[in-house]
Write an enzyme that holds these catalytic residues in place. Structure first.
Site, PDB file in Angstrom:
ATOM      1  N   GLY A   1       0.908  -1.180   0.135  1.00  0.00           N
ATOM      2  CA  GLY A   1      -0.164  -0.155  -0.061  1.00  0.00           C
ATOM      3  C   GLY A   1       1.049   1.140  -0.055  1.00  0.00           C
TER       4      GLY A   1
ATOM      5  N   GLN B   1       3.250   9.789   0.652  1.00  0.00           N
ATOM      6  CA  GLN B   1       4.507   9.078   0.898  1.00  0.00           C
ATOM      7  C   GLN B   1       5.570   9.621   0.051  1.00  0.00           C
ATOM      8  OE1 GLN B   1       2.270   5.343   2.052  1.00  0.00           O
ATOM      9  NE2 GLN B   1       4.343   5.016   2.872  1.00  0.00           N
TER      10      GLN B   1
ATOM     11  N   LEU C   1       6.415   1.540   4.349  1.00  0.00           N
ATOM     12  CA  LEU C   1       7.679   1.850   3.370  1.00  0.00           C
ATOM     13  C   LEU C   1       8.314   3.317   3.984  1.00  0.00           C
ATOM     14  CD1 LEU C   1       5.968   1.143  -0.109  1.00  0.00           C
ATOM     15  CD2 LEU C   1       7.659  -0.143   1.373  1.00  0.00           C
TER      16      LEU C   1
ATOM     17  N   HIS D   1      -4.479   1.752   7.838  1.00  0.00           N
ATOM     18  CA  HIS D   1      -3.140   2.436   7.867  1.00  0.00           C
ATOM     19  C   HIS D   1      -2.822   3.264   6.720  1.00  0.00           C
ATOM     20  CE1 HIS D   1       1.472   1.401   7.993  1.00  0.00           C
ATOM     21  NE2 HIS D   1       1.507   2.182   7.057  1.00  0.00           N
TER      22      HIS D   1
ATOM     23  N   HIS E   1      -2.246   7.823   6.764  1.00  0.00           N
ATOM     24  CA  HIS E   1      -1.042   8.442   6.239  1.00  0.00           C
ATOM     25  C   HIS E   1      -1.856   9.818   5.703  1.00  0.00           C
ATOM     26  CE1 HIS E   1       2.283   6.099   6.276  1.00  0.00           C
ATOM     27  NE2 HIS E   1       1.921   5.270   5.640  1.00  0.00           N
TER      28      HIS E   1
HETATM   29 ZN    ZN Z   1       2.555   3.398   5.743  1.00  0.00          ZN
END
Ligand code: ZN
Length: 172
Positions: free
Chosen positions: A46, A51, A95, A136, A140
């Site tokens: 994901g 990110q 990540l 999750h 973010h």
């Molecule tokens: Zn994450």
């Protein structure tokens, strides 16, 4: 499609709150393609746009285990409508928090309303790993990382470790 650089903790950009997307157009599709490519290259399941430094409410996921049978999922402006009262626990990684893992409790099931790759409104009833993963990723969008659920001590130890990796000195 381009593989982008994934930001890692403690980068303050990861703490930004992402903004809703007005409509799913060519720019958003290009972003989703790049995000997917970036996620696959990093062996993740994901990825949220923030990110890679883009504060838009967009998530890509692929939970398929078979390399040859990819099942990409795209979520634009996802909103959780219902959450289960019972929790499930998974050992989560991220990540943006490389090589760190911790057991996190989250609602076992949830219902998510979102726009898909084509901008069509969809509702997903998620369960198990899918439910955990979408929650999750949606964290973010609010600038939340899974380590925020840990004790202060555990969290600061992880951040310290990650900061060390970043400031490795080189002498040339
Ligand atoms: Zn994450």
């Amino acid at each position: 499609m381009t593989v982008k650089t994934i930001l890692t903790e403690p980068n303050p950009v990861l703490r930004q709150i992402s903004k809703p997307v007005k409509s799913v157009g060519a720019d958003e599709k290009k972003l989703m393609d790049d995000m997917l490519e970036t996620m696959y290259a990093a062996n993740g399941i994901g990825l949220a746009a923030i990110q890679i430094g883009i504060p838009k409410r967009i998530i890509v996921m692929d939970l398929s285990k078979d390399e040859n049978k990819k099942e990409p999922k795209f979520f634009v402006n996802p909103v959780i409508k219902n959450k289960d009262k019972s929790n499930s626990t998974y050992e989560e990684g991220c990540l943006s928090v490389p090589n760190q893992f911790a057991e996190i409790d989250r609602p076992k099931k949830c219902e998510v309303e979102y726009l898909d790759y084509n901008g069509d409104k969809k509702i997903l009833k998620a369960d198990g790993l899918l439910a955990t993963c979408i929650q999750h990723e949606m964290d973010h969008l609010e600038g939340i990382l899974f380590i925020d659920y840990l004790s202060k001590l555990k969290k600061s130890m992880i951040i310290k470790k990650l900061s060390k990796v970043k400031s490795t000195r080189i002498v040339v």
